[in-house]
Design an enzyme around this catalytic site. Sequence first.
Site, PDB file in Angstrom:
ATOM      1  N   LYS A  11      54.940  56.464  18.319  1.00 29.51           N
ATOM      2  CA  LYS A  11      54.399  56.107  19.633  1.00 29.51           C
ATOM      3  C   LYS A  11      55.522  55.854  20.639  1.00 29.51           C
ATOM      4  O   LYS A  11      56.704  55.762  20.267  1.00 29.51           O
ATOM      5  CB  LYS A  11      53.479  54.894  19.458  1.00 29.51           C
ATOM      6  CG  LYS A  11      52.258  55.183  18.563  1.00 29.51           C
ATOM      7  CD  LYS A  11      51.352  53.960  18.442  1.00 29.51           C
ATOM      8  CE  LYS A  11      50.107  54.262  17.631  1.00 29.51           C
ATOM      9  NZ  LYS A  11      49.185  53.080  17.589  1.00 29.51           N
ATOM     10  N   TYR A  51      41.577  58.746  21.576  1.00 34.43           N
ATOM     11  CA  TYR A  51      41.106  57.416  21.174  1.00 34.43           C
ATOM     12  C   TYR A  51      39.672  57.143  21.638  1.00 34.43           C
ATOM     13  O   TYR A  51      39.294  55.981  21.800  1.00 34.43           O
ATOM     14  CB  TYR A  51      42.055  56.348  21.714  1.00 34.43           C
ATOM     15  CG  TYR A  51      43.367  56.266  20.943  1.00 34.43           C
ATOM     16  CD1 TYR A  51      43.398  55.775  19.636  1.00 34.43           C
ATOM     17  CD2 TYR A  51      44.572  56.666  21.513  1.00 34.43           C
ATOM     18  CE1 TYR A  51      44.587  55.693  18.926  1.00 34.43           C
ATOM     19  CE2 TYR A  51      45.776  56.573  20.811  1.00 34.43           C
ATOM     20  CZ  TYR A  51      45.766  56.088  19.515  1.00 34.43           C
ATOM     21  OH  TYR A  51      46.943  55.999  18.811  1.00 34.43           O
ATOM     22  N   ASN A 114      52.493  49.248  18.189  1.00 33.59           N
ATOM     23  CA  ASN A 114      52.722  49.158  16.749  1.00 33.59           C
ATOM     24  C   ASN A 114      53.397  50.397  16.150  1.00 33.59           C
ATOM     25  O   ASN A 114      53.183  50.722  14.988  1.00 33.59           O
ATOM     26  CB  ASN A 114      51.426  48.793  16.025  1.00 33.59           C
ATOM     27  CG  ASN A 114      50.329  49.804  16.258  1.00 33.59           C
ATOM     28  OD1 ASN A 114      50.540  50.798  16.936  1.00 33.59           O
ATOM     29  ND2 ASN A 114      49.171  49.550  15.691  1.00 33.59           N
ATOM     30  N   HIS A 117      51.172  55.962  14.516  1.00 34.49           N
ATOM     31  CA  HIS A 117      49.765  56.257  14.224  1.00 34.49           C
ATOM     32  C   HIS A 117      49.684  56.921  12.861  1.00 34.49           C
ATOM     33  O   HIS A 117      50.576  57.688  12.495  1.00 34.49           O
ATOM     34  CB  HIS A 117      49.198  57.218  15.277  1.00 34.49           C
ATOM     35  CG  HIS A 117      47.847  57.772  14.903  1.00 34.49           C
ATOM     36  ND1 HIS A 117      46.687  57.062  15.100  1.00 34.49           N
ATOM     37  CD2 HIS A 117      47.482  58.942  14.311  1.00 34.49           C
ATOM     38  CE1 HIS A 117      45.658  57.777  14.656  1.00 34.49           C
ATOM     39  NE2 HIS A 117      46.112  58.924  14.173  1.00 34.49           N
ATOM     40  N   GLU A 128      42.929  65.632  14.380  1.00 24.81           N
ATOM     41  CA  GLU A 128      44.078  65.131  15.155  1.00 24.81           C
ATOM     42  C   GLU A 128      45.257  66.110  15.105  1.00 24.81           C
ATOM     43  O   GLU A 128      45.954  66.304  16.104  1.00 24.81           O
ATOM     44  CB  GLU A 128      44.476  63.755  14.626  1.00 24.81           C
ATOM     45  CG  GLU A 128      43.422  62.700  14.919  1.00 24.81           C
ATOM     46  CD  GLU A 128      43.652  61.367  14.214  1.00 24.81           C
ATOM     47  OE1 GLU A 128      42.809  60.465  14.387  1.00 24.81           O
ATOM     48  OE2 GLU A 128      44.659  61.213  13.480  1.00 24.81           O
TER      49      GLU A 128
END
Length: 139
Positions: A11, A51, A114, A117, A128
């Site tokens: 990310k 998302y 975080n 993914h 995805e």
Amino acid sequence: MATNRTFTMLKPDSVEKGFIGAILEKITTSGFRIVALKLTQMTKADAQAFYAVHSERPFYGELVEYMTRGPIVAAILEKDNAVEDFRTLIGATNPAEAAEGTIRKLYAASIGENAVHGSDSDENATIEGAFHFSVREQF
Ligand code: UDP
Ligand code: MG
């Protein structure tokens, strides 16, 4: 269909902090083969679609802002039991609850930012992966 493939994103916070090399090293030394890889940046529409399952959650707006603020590394990874084993490797969504040695424990700052993914099912891994990679970019 069990694919033995999963999809990941490093990310924007991971890219900003210079963690691309360290995280990819951790992934490959944990037995995952990289079968697709790119540096890319999601548009707002991309992140909203990616998302969409979280669109009613209170953090959705912040999540879209975060995921679009800079480049990400997108990758498809291959290994036996890839989806489950990669979720184990990255650790809990909240790094404060992530096990020692997991990617989120090592590199994530907070439940929002975080670091990585990981797909949560074979079906979503396929969806995805196809979101980010054409067939000719998958090896
Ligand atoms: N997220 C957040 N706050 C929360 C839960 C999730 O900001 O309370 C963000 C976080 O970046 C997370 C993403 O939304 O990785 C997707 O949430 P999910 O529950 O699918 O967690 P994951 O599958 O990434 O562990
Ligand atoms: Mg998830």
